[in-house]
Design a protein around this motif. Structure first.
Motif, PDB file in Angstrom:
ATOM      1  N   MET A  40      -0.238 -18.496  -4.935  1.00 46.97           N
ATOM      2  CA  MET A  40      -1.007 -17.180  -4.211  1.00 46.97           C
ATOM      3  C   MET A  40      -1.507 -15.594  -4.774  1.00 46.97           C
ATOM      4  N   VAL A  41      -2.248 -16.444  -6.042  1.00 50.31           N
ATOM      5  CA  VAL A  41      -2.778 -15.148  -6.745  1.00 50.31           C
ATOM      6  C   VAL A  41      -3.167 -14.675  -5.859  1.00 50.31           C
ATOM      7  N   PRO A  42      -4.140 -14.492  -5.061  1.00 51.34           N
ATOM      8  CA  PRO A  42      -5.155 -13.668  -4.449  1.00 51.34           C
ATOM      9  C   PRO A  42      -4.592 -12.901  -2.997  1.00 51.34           C
ATOM     10  N   GLU A  43      -3.467 -14.001  -2.317  1.00 49.90           N
ATOM     11  CA  GLU A  43      -2.544 -13.093  -1.761  1.00 49.90           C
ATOM     12  C   GLU A  43      -1.842 -12.550  -2.415  1.00 49.90           C
ATOM     13  N   VAL A  44      -1.280 -11.852  -3.696  1.00 49.63           N
ATOM     14  CA  VAL A  44      -0.088 -11.306  -4.052  1.00 49.63           C
ATOM     15  C   VAL A  44      -0.819 -10.351  -5.006  1.00 49.63           C
ATOM     16  N   LEU A  45      -1.717 -10.682  -4.845  1.00 51.56           N
ATOM     17  CA  LEU A  45      -2.968  -9.194  -5.457  1.00 51.56           C
ATOM     18  C   LEU A  45      -3.443  -7.866  -4.352  1.00 51.56           C
ATOM     19  N   GLU A  46      -3.918  -8.749  -3.832  1.00 51.44           N
ATOM     20  CA  GLU A  46      -3.970  -8.472  -2.014  1.00 51.44           C
ATOM     21  C   GLU A  46      -2.618  -7.336  -1.651  1.00 51.44           C
ATOM     22  N   TYR A  47      -1.367  -7.590  -1.045  1.00 49.91           N
ATOM     23  CA  TYR A  47      -0.394  -7.051  -1.255  1.00 49.91           C
ATOM     24  C   TYR A  47      -0.288  -6.457  -2.095  1.00 49.91           C
ATOM     25  N   LEU A  48       0.325  -6.528  -2.942  1.00 49.01           N
ATOM     26  CA  LEU A  48       0.742  -6.047  -4.398  1.00 49.01           C
ATOM     27  C   LEU A  48      -0.335  -4.273  -4.130  1.00 49.01           C
ATOM     28  N   GLN A  49      -1.428  -4.272  -3.707  1.00 49.25           N
ATOM     29  CA  GLN A  49      -2.689  -3.650  -3.666  1.00 49.25           C
ATOM     30  C   GLN A  49      -2.498  -3.254  -5.803  1.00 49.25           C
ATOM     31  N   VAL A  50      -2.553  -4.164  -6.338  1.00 52.69           N
ATOM     32  CA  VAL A  50      -3.159  -4.286  -8.078  1.00 52.69           C
ATOM     33  C   VAL A  50      -4.082  -3.281  -7.938  1.00 52.69           C
ATOM     34  N   ALA A  51      -4.205  -1.849  -9.212  1.00 48.63           N
ATOM     35  CA  ALA A  51      -5.295  -1.432  -9.459  1.00 48.63           C
ATOM     36  C   ALA A  51      -4.863  -0.750 -10.943  1.00 48.63           C
ATOM     37  N   PRO A  52      -5.864  -0.583 -11.820  1.00 44.30           N
ATOM     38  CA  PRO A  52      -5.562   0.100 -12.493  1.00 44.30           C
ATOM     39  C   PRO A  52      -4.855   1.436 -12.126  1.00 44.30           C
ATOM     40  N   GLY A  53      -4.307   2.010 -14.097  1.00 44.74           N
ATOM     41  CA  GLY A  53      -3.381   3.212 -13.977  1.00 44.74           C
ATOM     42  C   GLY A  53      -2.122   3.066 -13.741  1.00 44.74           C
ATOM     43  N   ARG A  54      -1.939   1.409 -13.138  1.00 42.59           N
ATOM     44  CA  ARG A  54      -0.404   1.688 -11.685  1.00 42.59           C
ATOM     45  C   ARG A  54       0.667   0.312 -13.009  1.00 42.59           C
ATOM     46  N   ARG A  55       1.578   0.415 -12.488  1.00 46.31           N
ATOM     47  CA  ARG A  55       2.597   0.417 -13.193  1.00 46.31           C
ATOM     48  C   ARG A  55       3.454  -1.022 -12.761  1.00 46.31           C
ATOM     49  N   TYR A  56       3.415  -2.703 -13.089  1.00 45.69           N
ATOM     50  CA  TYR A  56       3.600  -3.884 -11.950  1.00 45.69           C
ATOM     51  C   TYR A  56       4.799  -4.036 -13.182  1.00 45.69           C
ATOM     52  N   VAL A  57       6.194  -5.050 -11.754  1.00 48.18           N
ATOM     53  CA  VAL A  57       6.861  -5.975 -12.133  1.00 48.18           C
ATOM     54  C   VAL A  57       6.789  -6.993 -11.835  1.00 48.18           C
ATOM     55  N   PRO A  79       5.752 -14.945   7.798  1.00 45.67           N
ATOM     56  CA  PRO A  79       5.553 -15.262   6.144  1.00 45.67           C
ATOM     57  C   PRO A  79       3.876 -15.964   6.055  1.00 45.67           C
ATOM     58  N   VAL A  80       3.597 -15.605   5.338  1.00 41.11           N
ATOM     59  CA  VAL A  80       1.860 -15.895   4.558  1.00 41.11           C
ATOM     60  C   VAL A  80       2.048 -17.334   3.493  1.00 41.11           C
ATOM     61  N   TYR A  81       1.583 -18.329   4.403  1.00 41.27           N
ATOM     62  CA  TYR A  81       1.321 -19.337   3.268  1.00 41.27           C
ATOM     63  C   TYR A  81       0.537 -19.420   2.148  1.00 41.27           C
ATOM     64  N   ALA A  82       0.309 -20.424   1.635  1.00 38.83           N
ATOM     65  CA  ALA A  82      -0.469 -20.705   0.834  1.00 38.83           C
ATOM     66  C   ALA A  82      -2.188 -21.432   1.179  1.00 38.83           C
ATOM     67  N   SER A  83      -2.960 -21.009   1.228  1.00 44.47           N
ATOM     68  CA  SER A  83      -5.159 -21.901   1.982  1.00 44.47           C
ATOM     69  C   SER A  83      -4.595 -23.168   1.476  1.00 44.47           C
ATOM     70  N   ASP A  84      -5.433 -23.755   2.369  1.00 45.97           N
ATOM     71  CA  ASP A  84      -5.601 -25.416   2.438  1.00 45.97           C
ATOM     72  C   ASP A  84      -5.975 -25.704   0.596  1.00 45.97           C
ATOM     73  N   GLU A  85      -6.802 -24.790   0.406  1.00 42.89           N
ATOM     74  CA  GLU A  85      -7.794 -24.784  -1.231  1.00 42.89           C
ATOM     75  C   GLU A  85      -6.817 -25.138  -2.196  1.00 42.89           C
ATOM     76  N   GLU A  86      -5.714 -24.321  -1.710  1.00 42.00           N
ATOM     77  CA  GLU A  86      -4.075 -23.779  -2.500  1.00 42.00           C
ATOM     78  C   GLU A  86      -3.526 -24.952  -3.219  1.00 42.00           C
ATOM     79  N   VAL A  87      -2.841 -25.522  -1.993  1.00 44.64           N
ATOM     80  CA  VAL A  87      -1.998 -26.357  -1.279  1.00 44.64           C
ATOM     81  C   VAL A  87      -2.925 -28.069  -2.019  1.00 44.64           C
ATOM     82  N   GLU A  88      -4.046 -27.937  -1.771  1.00 40.05           N
ATOM     83  CA  GLU A  88      -5.366 -29.533  -2.036  1.00 40.05           C
ATOM     84  C   GLU A  88      -4.933 -29.365  -3.688  1.00 40.05           C
ATOM     85  N   ARG A  89      -5.512 -28.618  -4.508  1.00 37.32           N
ATOM     86  CA  ARG A  89      -4.664 -27.996  -5.963  1.00 37.32           C
ATOM     87  C   ARG A  89      -4.237 -28.693  -6.416  1.00 37.32           C
TER      88      ARG A  89
END
Length: 305
Positions: free
Chosen positions: A1-18, A280-290
């Motif tokens: 669920m990489v796209p969803e993670v990046l979207e909800y974390l609002q990942v951007a330059p100059g920030r710190r993440y765990v 809850p947000v679920y994985a897309s059909d495309e990701e489940v297929e992969r």
């Protein structure tokens, strides 16, 4: 669920993440790439093999990545020790990782014969050590609560009897004991065709690694690790995990947690997060297929106030 993670974390330059669960490094790599050129990441995993895998895979990110072998339930302490508090985002991808499931020698699966291990890291006993010490009542409770196993008492007794008789040497031996006790068609009792040992292995794994206690501790730590306006994303893979995340987020989002009916609030609780995912947000059909394992993934997110 990489796209969803990046979207909800609002990942951007100059920030710190765990990333509390480095695993194979997929989420860690995506966060580092999305926060280029100067975002930083503290990536944690209990498994020393995972740490070395991620170290090699993400060596090109240099000092932007800090790797720590540890338990994500101790995320506040780990962040404090590495001067990484008040981060912009926290990710926890709970449960067992794919590489642990796929490697027979780790003892998580009965698709191939493996040792009685099941440790996610060096901070837990092996399955063999656990069975040598556990009492029947405690094992029954672990199977019933953590595995939601039917006939937990009979299975627990059969496992301990076989272990004491020296008949359990591999994960396949253990699966056979379960099947011989309840029958091949027992499954989960929910109209599915899964092997009857599947939920038994889940219950044992959760008990040995104290997974639910670790997850609960990480949820509670969110407001102490993430800055105001920052976000936390948790991914779970079964109802027990999801319930802890859902209820934990709900408690953090309430300004009173007193039992209903009290005339006056005495808890002094304050709202510390805003829930971003009412469901809850679920994985897309495309990701489940992969990746079929993504079918059971459930993502929940909060923003710290």
């Amino acid at each position: 669920m990489v796209p969803e993670v990046l979207e909800y974390l609002q990942v951007a330059p100059g920030r710190r993440y765990v990333d509390g669960t480095a695993g194979g490094g997929g989420h860690s790599q995506a966060i580092l790439e999305a926060s280029t050129p100067d975002g930083r990441l503290l990536s944690i995993d209990r498994d020393p093999e995972a740490i070395e895998t991620v170290r090699e895979r993400l060596a090109g990110f240099g000092e932007r990545l800090t790797l720590v072998q540890g338990n994500y339930g101790d995320v506040h302490q780990i962040c404090a020790e590495h001067d990484f508090l008040d981060v912009d985002g926290l990710l926890v991808d709970a449960g067992v990782s794919s590489h642990q499931l796929d490697e027979a020698e780790r003892g998580f699966s009965f698709s191939q014969a493996g040792p009685l291990d099941m440790r996610m890291g060096t901070d837990a006993p092996t399955l063999e050590e656990y069975l040598a010490a556990v009492e029947l009542d405690e094992l029954t409770r672990a199977l019933k609560v953590y595995g939601e196993v039917r006939k937990a008492y009979y299975i627990a007794r059969a496992i301990l009897d076989a272990f004491d008789a020296g008949e359990l040497e591999t994960t396949v031996d253990l699966a056979n004991v379960v099947e011989n006790t309840v029958g091949r068609g027992a499954g989960s009792g929910r109209g599915t065709s899964i092997h009857p040992a599947t939920l038994v292995f889940q219950g044992l794994r959760i008990a040995i690694n104290r997974e639910l206690e670790t997850l609960e501790a990480a949820v509670k730590a969110v407001p102490d690790v993430v800055r105001k306006g920052g976000r936390a994303v948790f991914i779970s893979f079964h109802s027990l995990e999801d319930r802890i995340v859902k209820h934990g987020f709900r408690d953090l989002a309430e300004d009173c947690v007193c039992p209903p009916g009290l005339p006056i609030c005495g808890c002094d609780a304050v709202q510390r997060v805003k829930v971003l995912t009412s469901k809850p947000v679920y994985a897309s059909d495309e990701e489940v297929e992969r990746n079929p394992r993504a079918r059971s993934a459930r993502l929940r997110a909060v923003e710290v106030l």
